[in-house]
Design an enzyme around this catalytic site. Structure first.
Site, PDB file in Angstrom:
ATOM      1  N   LYS A 186     -36.652   3.164  15.447  1.00  0.00           N
ATOM      2  CA  LYS A 186     -35.595   3.613  16.359  1.00  0.00           C
ATOM      3  C   LYS A 186     -34.539   2.508  16.355  1.00  0.00           C
ATOM      4  O   LYS A 186     -34.708   1.454  16.970  1.00  0.00           O
ATOM      5  CB  LYS A 186     -36.136   3.858  17.771  1.00  0.00           C
ATOM      6  CG  LYS A 186     -37.033   5.073  17.879  1.00  0.00           C
ATOM      7  CD  LYS A 186     -37.284   5.464  19.316  1.00  0.00           C
ATOM      8  CE  LYS A 186     -38.114   4.437  20.069  1.00  0.00           C
ATOM      9  NZ  LYS A 186     -39.515   4.397  19.634  1.00  0.00           N
ATOM     10  N   GLN A 226       0.851   4.241  -2.849  1.00  0.00           N
ATOM     11  CA  GLN A 226       0.546   5.629  -2.508  1.00  0.00           C
ATOM     12  C   GLN A 226       1.707   6.549  -2.868  1.00  0.00           C
ATOM     13  O   GLN A 226       1.514   7.670  -3.357  1.00  0.00           O
ATOM     14  CB  GLN A 226       0.223   5.744  -1.016  1.00  0.00           C
ATOM     15  CG  GLN A 226      -1.017   5.005  -0.568  1.00  0.00           C
ATOM     16  CD  GLN A 226      -2.290   5.746  -0.938  1.00  0.00           C
ATOM     17  OE1 GLN A 226      -2.257   6.800  -1.573  1.00  0.00           O
ATOM     18  NE2 GLN A 226      -3.427   5.194  -0.554  1.00  0.00           N
ATOM     19  N   ALA A 267       8.023   3.966   9.862  1.00  0.00           N
ATOM     20  CA  ALA A 267       7.609   2.608  10.217  1.00  0.00           C
ATOM     21  C   ALA A 267       6.089   2.532  10.226  1.00  0.00           C
ATOM     22  O   ALA A 267       5.408   3.443  10.713  1.00  0.00           O
ATOM     23  CB  ALA A 267       8.153   2.214  11.589  1.00  0.00           C
ATOM     24  N   ILE A 268       5.560   1.453   9.658  1.00  0.00           N
ATOM     25  CA  ILE A 268       4.110   1.252   9.578  1.00  0.00           C
ATOM     26  C   ILE A 268       3.779  -0.211   9.860  1.00  0.00           C
ATOM     27  O   ILE A 268       4.651  -1.079   9.817  1.00  0.00           O
ATOM     28  CB  ILE A 268       3.554   1.653   8.190  1.00  0.00           C
ATOM     29  CG1 ILE A 268       4.172   0.768   7.107  1.00  0.00           C
ATOM     30  CG2 ILE A 268       3.814   3.117   7.903  1.00  0.00           C
ATOM     31  CD1 ILE A 268       3.581   1.005   5.711  1.00  0.00           C
ATOM     32  N   GLY A 269       2.514  -0.467  10.156  1.00  0.00           N
ATOM     33  CA  GLY A 269       2.038  -1.846  10.276  1.00  0.00           C
ATOM     34  C   GLY A 269       2.246  -2.461  11.642  1.00  0.00           C
ATOM     35  O   GLY A 269       2.379  -1.769  12.654  1.00  0.00           O
ATOM     36  N   ASP A 270       2.289  -3.795  11.663  1.00  0.00           N
ATOM     37  CA  ASP A 270       2.295  -4.545  12.915  1.00  0.00           C
ATOM     38  C   ASP A 270       3.490  -4.240  13.804  1.00  0.00           C
ATOM     39  O   ASP A 270       3.420  -4.422  15.020  1.00  0.00           O
ATOM     40  CB  ASP A 270       2.266  -6.054  12.623  1.00  0.00           C
ATOM     41  CG  ASP A 270       0.982  -6.491  11.945  1.00  0.00           C
ATOM     42  OD1 ASP A 270       0.037  -5.677  11.873  1.00  0.00           O
ATOM     43  OD2 ASP A 270       0.921  -7.643  11.482  1.00  0.00           O
ATOM     44  N   CYS A 278      -5.750 -11.949   6.645  1.00  0.00           N
ATOM     45  CA  CYS A 278      -6.995 -12.148   7.383  1.00  0.00           C
ATOM     46  C   CYS A 278      -7.863 -13.248   6.771  1.00  0.00           C
ATOM     47  O   CYS A 278      -8.751 -13.778   7.433  1.00  0.00           O
ATOM     48  CB  CYS A 278      -7.795 -10.846   7.446  1.00  0.00           C
ATOM     49  SG  CYS A 278      -6.933  -9.503   8.284  1.00  0.00           S
ATOM     50  N   HIS A 300      -3.100   0.095   6.766  1.00  0.00           N
ATOM     51  CA  HIS A 300      -3.356   0.834   5.529  1.00  0.00           C
ATOM     52  C   HIS A 300      -3.421   2.345   5.780  1.00  0.00           C
ATOM     53  O   HIS A 300      -2.953   3.140   4.950  1.00  0.00           O
ATOM     54  CB  HIS A 300      -4.644   0.335   4.884  1.00  0.00           C
ATOM     55  CG  HIS A 300      -4.490  -1.006   4.238  1.00  0.00           C
ATOM     56  ND1 HIS A 300      -4.024  -1.149   2.949  1.00  0.00           N
ATOM     57  CD2 HIS A 300      -4.711  -2.263   4.701  1.00  0.00           C
ATOM     58  CE1 HIS A 300      -3.976  -2.441   2.642  1.00  0.00           C
ATOM     59  NE2 HIS A 300      -4.387  -3.124   3.682  1.00  0.00           N
ATOM     60  N   THR A 338       0.817  -1.215   0.000  1.00  0.00           N
ATOM     61  CA  THR A 338       0.000   0.000   0.000  1.00  0.00           C
ATOM     62  C   THR A 338       0.847   1.261   0.000  1.00  0.00           C
ATOM     63  O   THR A 338       0.589   2.197  -0.760  1.00  0.00           O
ATOM     64  CB  THR A 338      -0.939   0.008   1.218  1.00  0.00           C
ATOM     65  OG1 THR A 338      -1.804  -1.125   1.142  1.00  0.00           O
ATOM     66  CG2 THR A 338      -1.787   1.269   1.252  1.00  0.00           C
TER      67      THR A 338
END
Length: 454
Positions: A433, A21, A279-282, A45, A304, A17
């Site tokens: 409702k 980008q 740094a990104i992610g897990d 996942c 993401h 990703t």
């Protein structure tokens, strides 16, 4: 201006990703992506559902290829390669080809770390003769699927009662495998509130999963599993789902700061302690929406979003990662369980005052075919009435309500605002409702009063 040299380490969700980008923002940049796996951009996942046969092919989880990135985006993707060293003074990454063993130094102006995490493998004392599987990488799934198709096991043990553990248990039962699950906490999905976990436990029992809660595996001898309470049973294989360890070794060796959660410390732009390294992610550490304290959320949405924040900042933007709610959801047989924000335990640990509203209803008009049970639970601040967290468990509609409340939290809406949200109504989808509205109404202990200053 000379085009930037950008190296991205990691080619799964975050790496794929952020590189896409970056290409969108910086059409002239030289972008190289390094990935250890044999595939890139695969959907981790979806792995339990491949094993259970709900997703027919594991190749369905692969959305992009190096060829596509090369031909459509002019991005150089090198799979089966490993970054072994970051030379910060020289601004180079040392990369090794895992097949040939050859090494190369890649220069960078900006470096993005998206190394993910490694599955924890529990220590299993004894002398087991049965295989132990984890589910983290594409090749893990391929090996596990091959085993299931080749041996047709009859009995399986799942260690771990979090997201992956309960999803694996469901999919093993779909295959007709007798499944026993061991969780050292006293309940499954310990991230949620006890009463909500209880609904999931009952669902698992009704679908034939044998639960051993508050228990540990003492030993495995052959195919005989012995727990710490003395109970024993047989298993043909073990699936371990006891969390992940962030892959921070490369960052640590490069002298980057590691935060208190064990992830790579970042600022609101996802920069590490080195302003040219992101740094990104897990493996990255962000901050909590409510407390501002360090928080690591190893989930796809946050990865993401962080990828966008990092790419945007490298390209000159200033959008910040302004806090994580940890919004999550999972399917479990006929139920869906979702949550966002703070749980009871989190609120108590932070010494935050809160009140709770529980609303039980049908997902939509009770007279309309296909409606289902729904339990919605919301925690809120008793003074400001701001929403602090919510959980939903139900046969239908849990996802919709959690998404509405996650939006309301980000919009800093109150419980009074929940009553006022104009939610689309038709008997097939809701009630005049909606359960979200009803939770807001039920929280009002005085007629017509507001406490948010609007």
């Amino acid at each position: 201006m000379k085009p930037l040299n950008i190296v991205v380490i990691g080619a799964v969700a975050g790496g794929a990703t952020v590189s896409s980008q970056l290409r969108r923002f910086l059409p002239d940049a030289n972008i190289t992506v390094i990935g250890k796996d044999s595939r890139m951009g695969f959907a981790t996942c979806g792995m339990p559902y491949v094993l259970g046969g709900l997703v027919e092919s594991m190749d369905s989880l692969v959305s992009v290829t190096p060829e596509l990135f090369r031909d459509k985006k002019s991005i150089d993707v090198r799979l089966r390669h490993e970054a072994t060293e970051i030379d910060r003074p020289g601004k180079k990454v040392i990369v090794r080809d895992l097949d040939s063993g050859e090494t190369e130094a890649l220069p960078y102006d900006k470096l993005v770390l998206s190394p993910g995490g490694s599955a924890r493998t529990p220590e299993i004392p004894g002398s087991p003769s049965i295989p132990v599987f984890t589910l983290r990488h594409f090749d893990d799934m391929a090996e596990f699927e091959n085993y299931l198709e080749r041996t047709h096991p009859q009995r399986g043990l799942v260690i771990g009662g979090g997201f992956i553990g309960v999803e694996l248990a469901e999919n093993f039962r779909q295959l007709g495998i007798h499944t026993e699950l061991v969780e050292h906490h006293g309940r499954i999905m310990p991230i949620s509130d006890p009463d909500m976990s209880g609904l999931l436990e009952q669902e698992m029992k009704e679908n034939g999963v044998v639960l051993h809660l508050g228990r540990e595996v003492r030993s495995v001898t052959g195919d005989r599993v012995c727990l710490d309470d003395g109970s024993e049973f047989r298993a043909d294989f073990i699936a371990a789902a006891v969390g992940l360890v962030p892959n921070t070794e490369l960052a640590e060796e490069a002298g980057l700061t590691i935060g208190p959660t064990g992830g790579i410390a970042t600022d609101p732009f996802m920069r590490t302690s080195d302003p040219d390294i992101y740094a990104i992610g897990d493996a990255a550490e962000g901050r909590d929406w409510f407390t501002g304290k360090p928080k690591r959320v190893p989930l796809a949405w946050s990865t993401h979003r962080e990828a966008f924040i990092a790419a945007n900042h490298i390209a000159g933007g200033n959008t910040e990662m302004d806090g994580l709610l940890g919004t999550s959801i999972t399917k479990l047989f006929s139920l869906t369980a979702g949550m966002t924000g703070m749980s009871e335990q989190m609120l108590k640990e932070e010494n935050m005052a809160f009140k709770t509203i529980i609303h039980e209803s049908r997902s939509n008009a009770g007279y309309f075919p296909g409606n289902g049970k729904l339990r919605l639970k919301i925690h809120y601040d008793p003074d400001t009435r701001l929403i602090l967290g919510a959980q939903a468990v139900g046969e239908k509609g849990a996802d919709k309500r959690i998404d509405i409340i996650a939006t309301a939290i980000r919009g800093r809406m109150t419980m009074d605002d929940l009553a006022a949200i104009e939610i689309a109504y038709s008997p097939a989808y809701s009630s005049p409702k909606d359960p979200v509205n009803m939770a807001g109404y039920k929280s009002m202990d005085r007629p017509g009063n507001r406490t948010d200053g609007k």
